[in-house]
Write an enzyme that holds these catalytic residues in place. Structure first.
Site, PDB file in Angstrom:
ATOM      1  CE  LYS A 145     101.108  77.094  14.162  1.00 39.12           C
ATOM      2  NZ  LYS A 145     101.981  76.183  14.859  1.00 39.12           N
ATOM      3  CD  GLU A 187     100.696  77.334  25.966  1.00 37.95           C
ATOM      4  OE1 GLU A 187     101.961  77.729  25.471  1.00 37.95           O
ATOM      5  OE2 GLU A 187     100.301  76.396  25.385  1.00 37.95           O
ATOM      6  CD  GLU A 238     106.075  75.656  13.826  1.00 42.36           C
ATOM      7  OE1 GLU A 238     104.674  76.205  14.270  1.00 42.36           O
ATOM      8  OE2 GLU A 238     106.296  74.844  14.202  1.00 42.36           O
ATOM      9  CG  HIS A 253     102.159  68.058  21.503  1.00 39.85           C
ATOM     10  ND1 HIS A 253     102.998  68.574  20.434  1.00 39.85           N
ATOM     11  CD2 HIS A 253     101.431  68.692  21.918  1.00 39.85           C
ATOM     12  CE1 HIS A 253     102.596  69.774  20.253  1.00 39.85           C
ATOM     13  NE2 HIS A 253     101.471  70.018  21.152  1.00 39.85           N
ATOM     14  CG  HIS A 267      97.966  72.320  25.484  1.00 42.31           C
ATOM     15  ND1 HIS A 267      99.000  71.740  24.967  1.00 42.31           N
ATOM     16  CD2 HIS A 267      98.594  73.700  25.417  1.00 42.31           C
ATOM     17  CE1 HIS A 267      99.817  72.160  24.167  1.00 42.31           C
ATOM     18  NE2 HIS A 267      99.510  73.563  24.392  1.00 42.31           N
TER      19      HIS A 267
HETATM   20  N1  LIG Z   1      95.740  77.936  17.514  1.00 43.61           N
HETATM   21  C1  LIG Z   1      96.686  78.071  18.186  1.00 43.61           C
HETATM   22  O1  LIG Z   1      97.936  78.676  18.091  1.00 43.61           O
HETATM   23  C2  LIG Z   1      96.598  77.009  19.600  1.00 43.61           C
HETATM   24  C3  LIG Z   1      97.715  77.524  20.494  1.00 43.61           C
HETATM   25  C4  LIG Z   1      97.465  76.939  21.926  1.00 43.61           C
HETATM   26  C5  LIG Z   1      96.373  76.054  22.008  1.00 43.61           C
HETATM   27  N2  LIG Z   1      95.621  75.961  21.339  1.00 43.61           N
HETATM   28  C6  LIG Z   1      94.373  74.981  21.262  1.00 43.61           C
HETATM   29  O2  LIG Z   1      93.519  75.593  22.413  1.00 43.61           O
HETATM   30  C7  LIG Z   1      92.865  74.475  22.879  1.00 43.61           C
HETATM   31  C8  LIG Z   1      92.724  74.905  24.512  1.00 43.61           C
HETATM   32  O3  LIG Z   1      92.188  75.958  24.710  1.00 43.61           O
HETATM   33  P1  LIG Z   1      91.822  76.521  26.224  1.00 43.61           P
HETATM   34  O4  LIG Z   1      92.650  76.164  27.334  1.00 43.61           O
HETATM   35  O5  LIG Z   1      91.188  77.962  25.959  1.00 43.61           O
HETATM   36  O6  LIG Z   1      90.449  75.554  26.337  1.00 43.61           O
HETATM   37  P2  LIG Z   1      89.038  75.414  26.127  1.00 43.61           P
HETATM   38  O7  LIG Z   1      88.405  76.340  25.134  1.00 43.61           O
HETATM   39  O8  LIG Z   1      88.407  74.260  26.173  1.00 43.61           O
HETATM   40  O9  LIG Z   1      88.582  76.399  27.660  1.00 43.61           O
HETATM   41  C9  LIG Z   1      88.894  75.463  28.912  1.00 43.61           C
HETATM   42  C10 LIG Z   1      87.486  75.677  29.705  1.00 43.61           C
HETATM   43  O10 LIG Z   1      87.199  76.856  30.265  1.00 43.61           O
HETATM   44  C11 LIG Z   1      85.857  77.321  29.992  1.00 43.61           C
HETATM   45  N3  LIG Z   1      85.722  78.582  29.872  1.00 43.61           N
HETATM   46  C12 LIG Z   1      86.429  79.308  28.940  1.00 43.61           C
HETATM   47  N4  LIG Z   1      86.124  80.859  29.114  1.00 43.61           N
HETATM   48  C13 LIG Z   1      85.857  81.142  30.480  1.00 43.61           C
HETATM   49  C14 LIG Z   1      85.684  82.240  31.417  1.00 43.61           C
HETATM   50  N5  LIG Z   1      86.036  83.058  31.290  1.00 43.61           N
HETATM   51  N6  LIG Z   1      85.311  81.654  32.758  1.00 43.61           N
HETATM   52  C15 LIG Z   1      84.894  80.343  32.920  1.00 43.61           C
HETATM   53  N7  LIG Z   1      85.031  79.263  32.012  1.00 43.61           N
HETATM   54  C16 LIG Z   1      85.414  79.848  31.020  1.00 43.61           C
HETATM   55  C17 LIG Z   1      85.674  76.604  28.738  1.00 43.61           C
HETATM   56  O11 LIG Z   1      84.210  76.397  28.433  1.00 43.61           O
HETATM   57  C18 LIG Z   1      86.272  74.956  28.920  1.00 43.61           C
HETATM   58  O12 LIG Z   1      85.269  74.445  29.468  1.00 43.61           O
HETATM   59  C19 LIG Z   1      93.358  73.208  22.579  1.00 43.61           C
HETATM   60  O13 LIG Z   1      92.367  72.695  21.668  1.00 43.61           O
HETATM   61  C20 LIG Z   1      94.664  73.572  21.859  1.00 43.61           C
HETATM   62  O14 LIG Z   1      94.734  72.820  20.809  1.00 43.61           O
HETATM   63  C21 LIG Z   1      95.584  76.431  19.726  1.00 43.61           C
HETATM   64 ZN   LIG Z   2     100.872  75.265  23.740  1.00 45.09          ZN
END
Ligand SMILES: NC(=O)c1ccc[n+]([C@@H]2O[C@H](COP(=O)([O-])OP(=O)(O)OC[C@H]3O[C@@H](n4cnc5c(N)ncnc54)[C@H](O)[C@@H]3O)[C@@H](O)[C@H]2O)c1
Ligand SMILES: [Zn+2]
Length: 369
Positions: A145, A187, A238, A253, A267
């Site tokens: 996705k 998660e 899905e 959400h 999230h």
């Molecule tokens: N495609 C899918 O199936 C799916 C599933 C769940 C969530 N998502 C999406 O994922 C996003 C959230 O992802 P996330 O929680 O990874 O957020 P993100 O990518 O914003 O990362 C969170 C923070 O951590 C920092 N960061 C990343 N790796 C790091 C590391 N190793 N060390 C220090 N800092 C680091 C990033 O710069 C950011 O500030 C949302 O947009 C959500 O919609 C997509």
């Molecule tokens: Zn989720």
């Protein structure tokens, strides 16, 4: 410690998720066999670039792979049209062709955005996910996705586009802030709750030591990815089972909307709260024993996760408004509220006939509590 390899079986689009230590330093050797020429384009965010990009570029260079890198601002607001346009145009400027490889190096924001850019660039180029957050390793990097947010809502524009390889480096999680680690943990717990009671038992015994123990972390990531890979390979788009991955997400959400997708609620924090509420709702509907929601809450509490609505700083709207926000969820089919409920830990199912007043009462009590 050895490398775990979890296959995602999707016929000609099958790929592997490789999980283990040292994978960033090994990225060149891992990716090289997939390349048709020694050239990749890497997209990352500022935080990940500052901490880890030099190592990735060195690993690619060590295998003679020419790499250019684009660094985007960190944060959810990057996942929109502006940075999407910038990314696709940058990729074209790098002369990335159909046979080349794009590398998404970061959390879920980078993975979703870059995956979508790869999906539409020249009608589809291959890409590698190198997820650097716990959330992206156990969830967003696997399953194809991809997409961006618009003014109308989150993830409303996107495509299914499977990666060619996923490299989940367990060591890279060491630099993740504690709050982001715990959000990703929301998660992880979800997988045990939706389909594997034995994994939930394991988490109850081991998860508190996970942040400081790479071996435990690797097992938790592997088991989560195995569960997601299994579900995705049975139901990629899905039509049915994949909806179980939304356990806790209908509540989440609504809460994310109510808090304006701000720093008040990440999230994964919303997922943890949402899972607790989904089990509570299941118990009220007579589907599971009280023991189940009690165990869920006790474990999330013990981990230091957000569990209750009062753990969200600031005011929340009333139950009626929250219910209305759930109704806007894109998972709504023909106006009916669809919930993932459970008959017990590890036994989730899709329910499409949940009475709105039971949900409203639950929310009202949760808000008062
Ligand atoms: N495609 C899918 O199936 C799916 C599933 C769940 C969530 N998502 C999406 O994922 C996003 C959230 O992802 P996330 O929680 O990874 O957020 P993100 O990518 O914003 O990362 C969170 C923070 O951590 C920092 N960061 C990343 N790796 C790091 C590391 N190793 N060390 C220090 N800092 C680091 C990033 O710069 C950011 O500030 C949302 O947009 C959500 O919609 C997509
Ligand atoms: Zn989720």
């Amino acid at each position: 410690m050895t490398l775990d390899v979890v296959p995602v079986e999707l016929g000609s689009r099958s790929y592997e998720v490789r999980i283990g230590p040292g994978l960033i330093d090994a990225a060149g050797a891992q990716i090289l066999p997939l390349l048709r020429r020694r050239k990749v384009a890497v997209v990352t965010d500022e935080t990940v670039a500052r901490l880890h990009l030099d190592r990735l570029l060195a690993a690619l260079a060590a295998e003679g792979i020419e790499a250019s890198a684009l660094t985007l601002p960190a944060g959810e607001s990057t996942k929109g049209w502006a940075e999407f346009a910038r990314t696709t145009e940058w990729l074209l400027e790098q002369k990335i062709e159909r046979r080349d490889m794009v590398v998404a190096f970061g959390g879920g924001v980078i993975g979703d955005l870059v995956g979508f850019a790869a999906a539409v660039l020249r009608r589809g180029v291959r890409f590698v996910q190198i997820p650097t957050t716990l959330l992206s390793q156990v969830d967003s990097s696997v399953g194809g996705k991809t997409g961006i947010n618009t003014a109308q809502g989150k993830n409303l524009v996107g495509a299914f586009h499977q990666p060619t390889l996923v490299l989940a480096d367990i060591d890279v999680l060491g630099s993740l802030p504690g709050r982001d680690f715990l959000a990703g943990y929301g998660e992880v717990v979800k997988y045990g709750l939706l389909g594997d009671a034995t994994f939930f038992d394991w988490l109850e015994s081991n998860a508190s030591a996970m942040a400081g123990d790479a071996g435990l972390r690797q097992y938790a990531v592997r088991r989560s990815v195995e569960m997601k890979a299994g579900i995705v390979s049975r139901d990629e788009t899905e039509e049915g089972e994949r909806a179980l991955l939304n356990l806790g997400h209908t509540f989440c959400h609504a809460l994310e909307k109510a808090t304006g997708y701000s720093d008040r609620l990440l999230h994964g924090e919303g997922v943890a709260i949402g899972c607790a509420l989904a089990f509570e709702l299941s118990q009220r509907l007579g589907l599971c024993a009280q023991e189940a929601p009690s165990r869920v809450r006790a474990h999330l509490r013990a981990m230091g996760c957000k569990v209750d609505l009062k753990d969200i700083p600031g005011d929340l709207p009333d139950a009626e408004t929250l219910l209305a926000l759930m109704g806007q969820d894109k998972k709504v089919i023909d106006g009916q509220l669809r919930f993932i409920l459970a008959r017990g830990i590890g036994e989730a199912f899709v329910a499409s006939d949940v009475p709105g007043d039971v949900v409203k009462n639950l929310l009202a009590e949760a808000l008062a509590g």
